[in-house]
Design a protein around this motif. Structure first.
Motif, PDB file in Angstrom:
ATOM      1  N   GLU A   1      14.509 -59.063  -0.074  1.00  0.00           N
ATOM      2  CA  GLU A   1      14.588 -60.518   0.034  1.00  0.00           C
ATOM      3  C   GLU A   1      15.625 -61.117  -0.910  1.00  0.00           C
ATOM      4  N   ASP A   2      15.832 -60.471  -2.060  1.00  0.00           N
ATOM      5  CA  ASP A   2      16.802 -61.001  -3.031  1.00  0.00           C
ATOM      6  C   ASP A   2      18.231 -60.545  -2.733  1.00  0.00           C
ATOM      7  N   GLY A   3      18.418 -59.813  -1.629  1.00  0.00           N
ATOM      8  CA  GLY A   3      19.747 -59.370  -1.232  1.00  0.00           C
ATOM      9  C   GLY A   3      20.108 -57.953  -1.668  1.00  0.00           C
ATOM     10  N   GLU A   4      19.303 -57.349  -2.523  1.00  0.00           N
ATOM     11  CA  GLU A   4      19.595 -55.991  -2.995  1.00  0.00           C
ATOM     12  C   GLU A   4      19.531 -55.013  -1.823  1.00  0.00           C
ATOM     13  N   VAL A   5      20.608 -54.254  -1.617  1.00  0.00           N
ATOM     14  CA  VAL A   5      20.673 -53.293  -0.518  1.00  0.00           C
ATOM     15  C   VAL A   5      19.864 -52.046  -0.884  1.00  0.00           C
ATOM     16  N   VAL A   6      18.972 -51.645   0.029  1.00  0.00           N
ATOM     17  CA  VAL A   6      18.189 -50.424  -0.152  1.00  0.00           C
ATOM     18  C   VAL A   6      18.669 -49.339   0.809  1.00  0.00           C
ATOM     19  N   ILE A   7      18.927 -49.728   2.066  1.00  0.00           N
ATOM     20  CA  ILE A   7      19.439 -48.816   3.093  1.00  0.00           C
ATOM     21  C   ILE A   7      20.781 -49.376   3.557  1.00  0.00           C
ATOM     22  N   ASP A   8      21.848 -48.586   3.419  1.00  0.00           N
ATOM     23  CA  ASP A   8      23.173 -49.103   3.749  1.00  0.00           C
ATOM     24  C   ASP A   8      23.467 -49.022   5.249  1.00  0.00           C
ATOM     25  N   GLU A   9      24.682 -49.398   5.632  1.00  0.00           N
ATOM     26  CA  GLU A   9      25.056 -49.437   7.055  1.00  0.00           C
ATOM     27  C   GLU A   9      25.097 -48.056   7.694  1.00  0.00           C
ATOM     28  N   HIS A  10      25.123 -46.993   6.864  1.00  0.00           N
ATOM     29  CA  HIS A  10      25.094 -45.618   7.377  1.00  0.00           C
ATOM     30  C   HIS A  10      23.672 -45.069   7.378  1.00  0.00           C
ATOM     31  N   LEU A  11      22.716 -45.968   7.137  1.00  0.00           N
ATOM     32  CA  LEU A  11      21.281 -45.636   7.080  1.00  0.00           C
ATOM     33  C   LEU A  11      20.958 -44.673   5.938  1.00  0.00           C
ATOM     34  N   GLN A  12      21.752 -44.755   4.873  1.00  0.00           N
ATOM     35  CA  GLN A  12      21.517 -43.933   3.696  1.00  0.00           C
ATOM     36  C   GLN A  12      20.818 -44.781   2.622  1.00  0.00           C
ATOM     37  N   ARG A  13      19.922 -44.139   1.919  1.00  0.00           N
ATOM     38  CA  ARG A  13      19.225 -44.792   0.810  1.00  0.00           C
ATOM     39  C   ARG A  13      20.209 -45.010  -0.332  1.00  0.00           C
ATOM     40  N   VAL A  14      20.308 -46.245  -0.799  1.00  0.00           N
ATOM     41  CA  VAL A  14      21.261 -46.585  -1.856  1.00  0.00           C
ATOM     42  C   VAL A  14      20.708 -46.207  -3.224  1.00  0.00           C
ATOM     43  N   LYS A  15      19.391 -46.403  -3.413  1.00  0.00           N
ATOM     44  CA  LYS A  15      18.801 -46.049  -4.709  1.00  0.00           C
ATOM     45  C   LYS A  15      17.379 -45.588  -4.558  1.00  0.00           C
TER      46      LYS A  15
END
Length: 142
Positions: free
Chosen positions: A128-142
């Protein structure tokens, strides 16, 4: 509805909403337990805590009104007493707990739920705060 995923949810909590959204982003619909209206039994609460590998004290929310009033920061409360307080005042139970076939976890931060999901994420996801969890390649960012 997927009976193998349960979330102990508080819809007023952003972390809880993000966790639920990540579960749904895997194409699964969990059993949603709004624990403030439908608190767990003492046995359920003990099981959630034990299965998550946390201590009773570690799952108590400290930034809510009953914590200060009841002086729960004092170290002389027993686990049994702390459990009783959490059952009497469910707002003291930290959230969201999620239980799947892969385990039980207190999902703070919300992306910890990804370790409990057997299905992959279906689309990019940001909190909700804009932090990306899953990127456009469907990879986990963190």
């Amino acid at each position: 509805m997927s009976q193998n995923i349960k979330i102990y949810h508080n819809p007023a909590c952003g972390t809880s909403r993000n966790t639920l959204a990540l579960i749904r982003n895997s194409g699964q619909e969990p059993e949603i337990i709004e624990y403030l209206q439908n608190p767990p039994s003492k046995a359920e609460l003990i099981d959630l805590i034990q299965q998550s590998g946390l201590s009773v004290r570690a799952v108590i929310r400290q930034n809510v009104e009953p914590f200060e009033t009841l002086k729960l920061a004092q170290s002389d409360w027993s686990d049994e007493q702390l459990l009783d307080f959490m059952l009497k005042y469910p707002i003291l139970i930290n959230r969201p707990f999620v239980r799947t076939a892969l385990g039980t976890r207190l999902c703070r931060p919300s992306e910890l739920v990804l370790d409990l999901l057997s299905a992959p994420q279906l689309k990019p996801f940001s909190k909700e705060d804009g932090e990306v969890v899953i990127d456009e390649h469907l990879q986990r960012v963190k």
